[in-house]
Enzyme design. Structure first.
Site, short mmCIF file in Angstrom:
data_model
loop_
_atom_site.label_atom_id
_atom_site.label_comp_id
_atom_site.label_asym_id
_atom_site.label_seq_id
_atom_site.Cartn_x
_atom_site.Cartn_y
_atom_site.Cartn_z
N LYS A 184 1.57 4.30 -2.88
CA LYS A 184 1.45 5.74 -2.61
C LYS A 184 2.69 6.50 -3.04
O LYS A 184 2.60 7.56 -3.66
CB LYS A 184 1.18 5.97 -1.12
N ASP A 241 0.82 -1.20 0.00
CA ASP A 241 0.00 0.00 0.00
C ASP A 241 0.87 1.27 0.00
O ASP A 241 0.62 2.21 -0.74
CB ASP A 241 -0.90 -0.06 1.24
#
Ligand code: ADP
Ligand code: ASP
Ligand code: MG
Length: 819
Positions: A683, A679
């Site tokens: 980003k 994750d």
């Protein structure tokens, strides 16, 4: 003397005719009252005639129904004592009509002459019934037979008036009769052999103008079912407003371009005599209405109105053999004129090798025939291509006297159309500059009228039509925020945010014409009225609804949803994604989406992909746009990992802390996506890309901290593996604690010319670091740039949570409206 005209809906039934009578009786001046057939009657008469011609006996039923409609009206209007002569008049008229239709039935032929005869009964009946009604109210009214007064040529269905004779007949007749009120049927007239003719569909307006002009009336009043000529067709544009004052030329342009409220030929006779003409509402007689006269000073709006013509075919004549040789266009237009084909719009490209004209679709086949035969030789020699015919088009026109003194109108027009993905096929601007017209696909016309209306008239507000997929936790909060802010946005940003579609994984629901989704009870509505969710259908519906300023809001984490952006962006639908999948997909896909957005003037926004509602991507974009260069980004971007490392102190198992994070809703369904670093990698990847770097997931070094075994098996197995490796986690903690450091999962992007790299991993954070005091779900991003070389620009705050994420999505939605 004034002339009043009441249209079909004003005299549709007894109740409406009462209103008409009240208007007539409130007027003390001498007046000629012209009436249309009862609403819908002309169409029904045409239907009866056509059925008879096709030897379909049901024409008799149509006539029966019509007879009943007229008898009912007469019975409702007249006191019993006055009824008999009117009722027998009606019956007699229908007998005659039936005989004519019977003949058509036997002959299997409906000539234009007979058709005019048939449809003339509509106005004859209505005018006689209304006359009888007024007489029953003791109004001294004289019925005029327009057939005897308005003389035309024998062009049945669309006869041309002989004004000299007509004016003379009207004036002498009226002068000879000493009456205050005259009542005349509209639409009908006769030729020199006294055959009944008609003046074209909608022609009662014209009849009234003919009377007004012959009598030098002080004014003409056209009474209809709307409160004036409006800025656009009110059936399409709910925000259309009545135009207070409009010039004859403007009214002519608007009506010629489809504003059917006034029949186009109507203006000419009143304009010649300078007779002020009002458009008023029978059902709201106190509304101001519109005045059409020679004073064109309407304040405010530069554009007076927008109208459109449907069922248009675009004909293109092209070929290299046309260049520099005069006479091609002459031959083209002659061919069309000889075939009686009306040309709605013309454009010729300056390269001279193509001429494009718009005609009514009903003329398209004939046009192709005559043009191809005219250029037979050139086509055989391949100098000219056979005429290209494209149907299913419409013409949209902006009309306004003031447009010529204002530069930039067409720029605004085409910008607004372009921004909504409406392709313009051909453009024409009248040399008077009173009219700018564009040919567009018919499928886009309603949207186009609304887009232009919004661009030129609605300083009041702009409408955003949003379709939300994923109305769960974040999506639900978003709906709540929209509901709460609607009034504010309307008042302060002139923005109307309309939720036009919602869906979760099970159901989907769309706002329909009359029904908006009620944001106070969307859950119930979705459950009760929603249909099963089908992604393709959801997307097709967005495209098919073709609303202006449409936005897809993706609040899912779903891969399939991320795949539909492409299709929507290429239809000029903007995309606001909370979903990170698209922006972190392979670079080619990410950049394809960005260029599609650019190409179709839509926006692709995904601020909440990084740091939820924090303005991270927006800040980065602002830095770049203003010419700054990002040299390094350091960030703590995982609310989950912060929660875990803020709560883990080696006194209770690491697995238990992770479980707590999951239970409290801070993790993905599979917490390994967070704990494994994927994750965070997504980003930093997105940030690097937004900083201008071409980067892929594989280019990011992931210095993960989970033992390998944790990635094997199910989520349950993962928890077991963590328990088994508790010592490993303890060690991580203790090593950091020994140095008075905290553990943070940090993402970095280095943008030095000699070394460009990105990595994520667990770091020891000393007390003097910007990252040290980071609590709860906080995220932090440090931007080092040429303008912020030593002390970075810092964005910090809650980086997770439904409320802040929803507000970030909401801010993106508003960004779409503000471009
Ligand atoms: P009538 O039967 O009174 O002659 P019409 O149906 O011919 O009435 O014309 C009125 C209708 O014209 C309105 O109900 C409206 O739907 C339509 N219309 C189209 N464009 C416009 C416009 N720009 N302004 C007002 N009405 C319009
Ligand atoms: N009744 C005719 C029509 O429907 C004329 C009119 O209403 O103006 O076209
Ligand atoms: Mg009309």
């Amino acid at each position: 003397m004034k002339v009043l005209k009441f249209g079909g809906s004003s005299v549709a039934n007894a109740e409406n005719i009462q209103k008409v009578a009240a208007i007539v009786m409130s007027n003390n001046e001498q007046q000629v009252v012209v009436v249309s057939a009862l609403g819908g009657v002309t169409d029904a008469l045409i239907k009866a005639g056509t059925l008879a011609e096709q030897t379909d006996e049901s024409y008799k039923d149509v006539l029966k129904e019509l007879e009943k409609k007229h008898l009912d009206a007469a019975r409702a209007l007249l006191p019993v004592t006055h009824q008999s002569s009117c009722l027998s008049m009606i019956k007699q008229q229908f007998n005659e009509l039936e005989e004519i239709c019977n003949s058509v039935f036997y002959l299997k032929e409906l000539s234009l002459r007979t058709k005019d005869r048939i449809i003339s009964f509509g106005e004859l009946l209505s005018s006689k019934i209304i006359t009888a009604f007024l007489q029953s109210k003791h109004v001294d009214v004289e019925w005029l037979d327009s057939r005897k007064l308005i003389k035309t040529n024998s062009h049945f269905g669309f006869a041309a008036v002989n004004f000299e004779l007509t004016n003379q007949l009207i004036t002498t007749t009226i002068q000879a009769l000493d009456k205050n009120i005259f009542l005349a049927p509209g639409f009908i007239s006769s030729d020199s052999n006294n055959n009944t003719t008609t003046l074209g569909r909608g022609g009662s307006d014209y009849t009234a103008a003919i009377y007004a002009s012959a009598l030098n009336a002080a004014s003409l009043e056209i009474w209809t079912d709307v409160s004036g000529m409006m800025t656009a067709d009110p059936r399409w544009v709910p925000n259309a407003k009545p135009i207070e004052r409009i010039s004859y030329q403007e009214a002519m342009e608007l009506s010629h371009f489809g504003a059917k409220v006034v029949y186009p030929p109507t203006i000419q006779p009143v304009r010649q005599k300078n007779i002020p003409t009002w458009v008023k509402n029978t059902f709201a007689p106190n509304d101001a209405g519109t005045v059409i006269d020679s004073v064109a000073t309407h304040d405010g709006d530069i554009v007076t109105g927008i109208s459109s013509i449907n069922a248009i075919a675009v004909l293109s004549l092209e070929g290299s053999g046309m260049i520099g040789i005069p006479g091609f266009s002459k031959r083209l237009f002659e061919a069309l004129a000889n075939a009686n084909i009306n040309v709605v719009l013309i454009t010729q490209s300056s390269s001279e090798h193509s001429i494009c004209v718009a005609v009514n679709t009903s003329d398209a086949i004939k046009a192709k025939e005559v043009v191809d035969s005219t250029f037979e030789i050139e086509i055989a020699q391949a100098k000219v291509e056979p005429l290209k015919v494209e149907t299913e088009h419409s013409v949209i026109a902006l009309v306004g006297d003031k447009m010529k003194s204002h530069p930039g109108i067409s720029g605004r027009m085409f910008d607004a159309l372009g921004r909504n993905g409406i392709n313009v096929r051909a453009i024409a601007q009248g040399s008077s500059e009173r009219n700018i017209s564009a040919v567009i696909a018919h499928a886009d016309i309603k949207k186009a009228v609304n887009v232009l209306h919004e661009a030129f008239f609605e300083n009041v507000y702009k409408q955003l039509n949003i379709f939300i997929i994923g109305v769960g936790n974040v999506g639900g909060k978003l709906l709540g925020q929209i509901l709460q802010q609607q009034t504010f946005l309307q008042e302060h940003l002139n923005l109307q945010v309309r939720v036009t579609g919602i869906a979760n994984s099970r159901k989907m629901l769309f706002a329909d014409n009359g029904h908006d989704i009620d944001l106070k009870q969307w859950k119930e509505e979705l459950n009760e009225q929603g249909e099963p969710m089908q992604l393709t259908k959801f997307v097709d519906t967005i495209i098919q609804k073709n609303f202006r300023n449409s936005v897809l809001v993706d609040v899912t984490a779903n891969e399939d949803v991320a795949k539909v952006y492409e299709q929507l962006l290429s239809k000029a639908v903007s995309v606001v994604a909370c979903n990170k999948i698209a922006a972190s997909a392979p670079y080619t896909h990410y950049s394809e989406l960005k260029s599609l957005a650019k190409e179709y003037n839509a926006l692709f926004l995904f601020e909440t992909n990084v740091g939820a509602g924090l303005p991270v991507i927006g800040t980065l974009n602002d830095l770049r746009r203003s010419g700054d260069v990002v040299t390094k980004i350091q960030a703590v971007l995982s609310g989950t990992l912060n929660f875990v490392f803020n709560n883990y102190d080696a006194t209770r198992p690491f697995a238990e802390v992770v479980k707590q994070a999951q239970d409290e809703g801070y993790t993905e369904p599979d917490p390994r996506l967070d704990l494994g670093g994927t994750d965070v990698m997504r980003k930093i990847l997105i940030l690097a890309r937004e900083a201008g770097e071409i980067l892929e997931m594989e280019d990011i070094t992931n210095n993960g901290f989970l033992p390998k075994e944790c990635f094997e098996g199910s989520v349950d197995d993962f928890y077991k593996a963590m328990l088994k490796h508790e010592d490993h986690f303890k060690k991580l903690y203790n090593e950091a604690a020994a140095k008075n450091c905290k553990l943070k999962f940090v993402a970095e992007f280095m943008n030095a010319p000699e070394s460009k790299s990105a990595n994520v991993g667990l770091k020891h954070i000393p007390a003097d670091s910007d990252f040290y005091h980071l609590y709860g779900k906080d995220n932090i991003v440090l931007f080092y740039t040429q303008r912020y070389p030593e002390q970075p620009l810092v964005v910090k705050g809650a980086g997770a949570g439904a409320d802040v994420t929803a507000s970030g999505v909401f801010a993106d939605i508003i960004r779409v409206a503000r471009v």
